[in-house]
Design a protein around this motif. Structure first.
Motif, PDB file in Angstrom:
ATOM      1  N   ILE A 161       0.848  -1.201   0.000  1.00 22.23           N
ATOM      2  CA  ILE A 161       0.000   0.000   0.000  1.00 22.23           C
ATOM      3  C   ILE A 161       0.881   1.249   0.000  1.00 22.23           C
ATOM      4  CG2 ILE A 161      -1.595   1.385   1.375  1.00 22.23           C
ATOM      5  CD1 ILE A 161      -2.909  -1.212   2.282  1.00 22.23           C
ATOM      6  N   MET A 162       1.899   1.271   0.850  1.00 21.36           N
ATOM      7  CA  MET A 162       2.774   2.431   0.938  1.00 21.36           C
ATOM      8  C   MET A 162       3.527   2.656  -0.376  1.00 21.36           C
ATOM      9  SD  MET A 162       4.210   2.409   4.861  1.00 21.36           S
ATOM     10  CE  MET A 162       4.366   0.657   5.175  1.00 21.36           C
ATOM     11  N   GLU A 163       4.001   1.571  -0.997  1.00 24.91           N
ATOM     12  CA  GLU A 163       4.685   1.700  -2.288  1.00 24.91           C
ATOM     13  C   GLU A 163       3.734   2.236  -3.355  1.00 24.91           C
ATOM     14  OE1 GLU A 163       6.475  -1.950  -3.458  1.00 24.91           O
ATOM     15  OE2 GLU A 163       7.743  -2.112  -1.665  1.00 24.91           O
ATOM     16  N   GLU A 164       2.502   1.767  -3.332  1.00 20.83           N
ATOM     17  CA  GLU A 164       1.515   2.180  -4.331  1.00 20.83           C
ATOM     18  C   GLU A 164       1.182   3.670  -4.197  1.00 20.83           C
ATOM     19  OE1 GLU A 164      -2.990   0.817  -5.682  1.00 20.83           O
ATOM     20  OE2 GLU A 164      -1.796  -0.494  -4.377  1.00 20.83           O
ATOM     21  N   ILE A 165       0.970   4.120  -2.964  1.00 22.12           N
ATOM     22  CA  ILE A 165       0.654   5.534  -2.741  1.00 22.12           C
ATOM     23  C   ILE A 165       1.839   6.411  -3.126  1.00 22.12           C
ATOM     24  CG2 ILE A 165       0.097   7.263  -1.002  1.00 22.12           C
ATOM     25  CD1 ILE A 165      -1.415   5.100   0.507  1.00 22.12           C
ATOM     26  N   THR A 166       3.040   5.987  -2.740  1.00 20.79           N
ATOM     27  CA  THR A 166       4.227   6.760  -3.080  1.00 20.79           C
ATOM     28  C   THR A 166       4.364   6.926  -4.586  1.00 20.79           C
ATOM     29  OG1 THR A 166       5.386   5.996  -1.090  1.00 20.79           O
ATOM     30  CG2 THR A 166       6.754   6.854  -2.885  1.00 20.79           C
ATOM     31  N   ALA A 167       4.167   5.848  -5.331  1.00 19.09           N
ATOM     32  CA  ALA A 167       4.270   5.906  -6.793  1.00 19.09           C
ATOM     33  C   ALA A 167       3.211   6.842  -7.375  1.00 19.09           C
ATOM     34  CB  ALA A 167       4.138   4.511  -7.380  1.00 19.09           C
ATOM     35  N   PHE A 168       1.990   6.773  -6.843  1.00 20.16           N
ATOM     36  CA  PHE A 168       0.915   7.637  -7.337  1.00 20.16           C
ATOM     37  C   PHE A 168       1.234   9.108  -7.090  1.00 20.16           C
ATOM     38  CE2 PHE A 168      -2.910  10.048  -6.090  1.00 20.16           C
ATOM     39  CZ  PHE A 168      -3.566  10.086  -7.312  1.00 20.16           C
ATOM     40  N   LEU A 169       1.673   9.445  -5.888  1.00 25.71           N
ATOM     41  CA  LEU A 169       1.959  10.841  -5.559  1.00 25.71           C
ATOM     42  C   LEU A 169       3.133  11.377  -6.375  1.00 25.71           C
ATOM     43  CD1 LEU A 169       1.458  10.873  -1.680  1.00 25.71           C
ATOM     44  CD2 LEU A 169      -0.144  11.600  -3.456  1.00 25.71           C
ATOM     45  N   LYS A 170       4.150  10.562  -6.561  1.00 25.96           N
ATOM     46  CA  LYS A 170       5.285  11.001  -7.373  1.00 25.96           C
ATOM     47  C   LYS A 170       4.856  11.276  -8.809  1.00 25.96           C
ATOM     48  CE  LYS A 170       9.154   8.856  -4.873  1.00 25.96           C
ATOM     49  NZ  LYS A 170      10.247   7.836  -4.938  1.00 25.96           N
ATOM     50  N   LYS A 171       4.048  10.380  -9.352  1.00 25.63           N
ATOM     51  CA  LYS A 171       3.594  10.532 -10.735  1.00 25.63           C
ATOM     52  C   LYS A 171       2.745  11.786 -10.899  1.00 25.63           C
ATOM     53  CE  LYS A 171       0.727   8.193 -14.230  1.00 25.63           C
ATOM     54  NZ  LYS A 171      -0.385   9.184 -14.211  1.00 25.63           N
TER      55      LYS A 171
ATOM     56  N   THR B 146       2.456  14.472  -9.013  1.00 23.43           N
ATOM     57  CA  THR B 146       3.104  15.749  -8.688  1.00 23.43           C
ATOM     58  C   THR B 146       4.410  15.946  -9.450  1.00 23.43           C
ATOM     59  OG1 THR B 146       4.274  14.765  -6.787  1.00 23.43           O
ATOM     60  CG2 THR B 146       2.098  15.750  -6.372  1.00 23.43           C
ATOM     61  N   ASN B 147       4.707  14.973 -10.323  1.00 23.21           N
ATOM     62  CA  ASN B 147       5.918  15.049 -11.144  1.00 23.21           C
ATOM     63  C   ASN B 147       7.162  15.242 -10.258  1.00 23.21           C
ATOM     64  OD1 ASN B 147       7.346  15.002 -13.582  1.00 23.21           O
ATOM     65  ND2 ASN B 147       7.226  17.222 -13.851  1.00 23.21           N
ATOM     66  N   SER B 148       7.264  14.399  -9.238  1.00 18.44           N
ATOM     67  CA  SER B 148       8.353  14.525  -8.260  1.00 18.44           C
ATOM     68  C   SER B 148       9.167  13.238  -8.206  1.00 18.44           C
ATOM     69  CB  SER B 148       7.781  14.813  -6.863  1.00 18.44           C
ATOM     70  OG  SER B 148       6.978  15.971  -6.867  1.00 18.44           O
TER      71      SER B 148
ATOM     72  N   ASP C 173       5.842  19.641   1.530  1.00 19.02           N
ATOM     73  CA  ASP C 173       5.043  19.878   0.321  1.00 19.02           C
ATOM     74  C   ASP C 173       3.649  19.265   0.398  1.00 19.02           C
ATOM     75  OD1 ASP C 173       7.181  21.193  -0.788  1.00 19.02           O
ATOM     76  OD2 ASP C 173       7.875  19.487  -1.974  1.00 19.02           O
ATOM     77  N   PHE C 174       3.345  18.543   1.497  1.00 23.10           N
ATOM     78  CA  PHE C 174       2.087  17.800   1.568  1.00 23.10           C
ATOM     79  C   PHE C 174       1.350  18.029   2.889  1.00 23.10           C
ATOM     80  CE2 PHE C 174       4.559  15.530  -1.561  1.00 23.10           C
ATOM     81  CZ  PHE C 174       3.626  15.094  -2.497  1.00 23.10           C
ATOM     82  N   GLU C 175       0.021  18.036   2.790  1.00 18.26           N
ATOM     83  CA  GLU C 175      -0.855  17.901   3.950  1.00 18.26           C
ATOM     84  C   GLU C 175      -1.602  16.584   3.781  1.00 18.26           C
ATOM     85  OE1 GLU C 175      -3.564  21.114   4.287  1.00 18.26           O
ATOM     86  OE2 GLU C 175      -2.037  22.598   4.823  1.00 18.26           O
TER      87      GLU C 175
END
Length: 241
Positions: free
Chosen positions: A39-49, A51-53, A60-62
């Motif tokens: 789950i943590m890997e999936e969320i991290t990948a989604f947020l990076k994609k 936010t282009n980060s 940078d996040f709330e």
């Protein structure tokens, strides 16, 4: 103050509002993994994609948690050592893989206890070095600048939270399941009837974690109902397309 991305977590869904895009629809995502690490890997990948980060910076996040299981108690009688007891009396034994957190409102004089998934707490600690998420319930009960009656409506994928308050007192807050917009409208009317409240000119803050069509249908339905047709609707979170 630098702009921040806002991420709302609700059950197996999350909703991203990118910095500077508060007036645009949220970006929804359904979590497909079932184990905490994935789950943590999936969320991290989604947020990076989205936010282009290449790296997710904490500042940078709330991160906002939306819990549909919570209880509220008068602040004057709340004993933090009995948090688990209060919860068990209302909901039974605490659910596995969840933890209880709490927040309070001095202006409304109430204490709230709510659930947070353990994977969310672990994710925020490991990825962002944060000890907790922000409770959306706390936002609903924050000190109000609006003089008069306010309603808050948080619409999720299968449940909604509804509250009625003024700047001094909380009259009602609870969550319930729904299958259609009519269920939400009937739920609102039932609360107003039971509380004997006439709020024709109230303000209604909508946090729409749902499709835009649902919010449009809700607005049309409220205009056709005598008790609600003058309510001013403000979309605090825009529905997704």
């Amino acid at each position: 103050m630098p702009e921040t991305h806002k991420v709302y977590y609700s059950q197996k869904y999350l909703y991203l509002i990118k910095a500077g895009s508060e007036d645009l629809p949220s970006i929804p995502y359904e979590i497909k993994s079932t184990t905490p690490g994935l789950i943590m890997e999936e969320i991290t990948a989604f947020l990076k994609k989205e936010t282009n980060s290449h790296f997710l910076h904490s500042n940078d996040f709330e991160h906002w948690n939306i819990s549909d299981r919570f209880l509220t108690l008068p602040l004057a009688v709340y004993d933090p050592q009995l948090k688990g007891t209060y919860w068990n009396q209302m909901f039974g034994t605490e659910r596995k893989n969840y933890r209880l957190e709490e927040s309070h409102s001095k202006s409304l004089k109430v204490q709230t206890v709510y659930e947070v998934p353990e994977w969310l707490s672990d994710f925020l600690r490991q990825q962002f070095n944060k000890t907790s998420s922000l409770p959306l319930l706390g936002e609903l009960m924050a000190e109000s600048k609006h003089i008069g009656w306010s309603m808050n409506l948080v619409i999720g994928s299968s449940t909604f939270i509804f509250s009625v308050r003024n700047d001094r007192e909380l009259f009602f807050i609870d969550s319930q399941g729904y299958e259609s917009v009519d269920d939400i409208l009937y739920g609102i009317l039932n609360v107003l009837s039971r509380q004997k409240l006439a709020l024709t000119q109230a303000q209604c803050n909508v946090y729409a974690f749902c499709p835009a069509m649902m919010v449009e249908t809700l607005k049309q339905g409220m205009k056709r109902i005598q008790e609600l047709h003058l309510v001013e609707i403000t979309e605090r979170v825009k529905p997704f397309l």
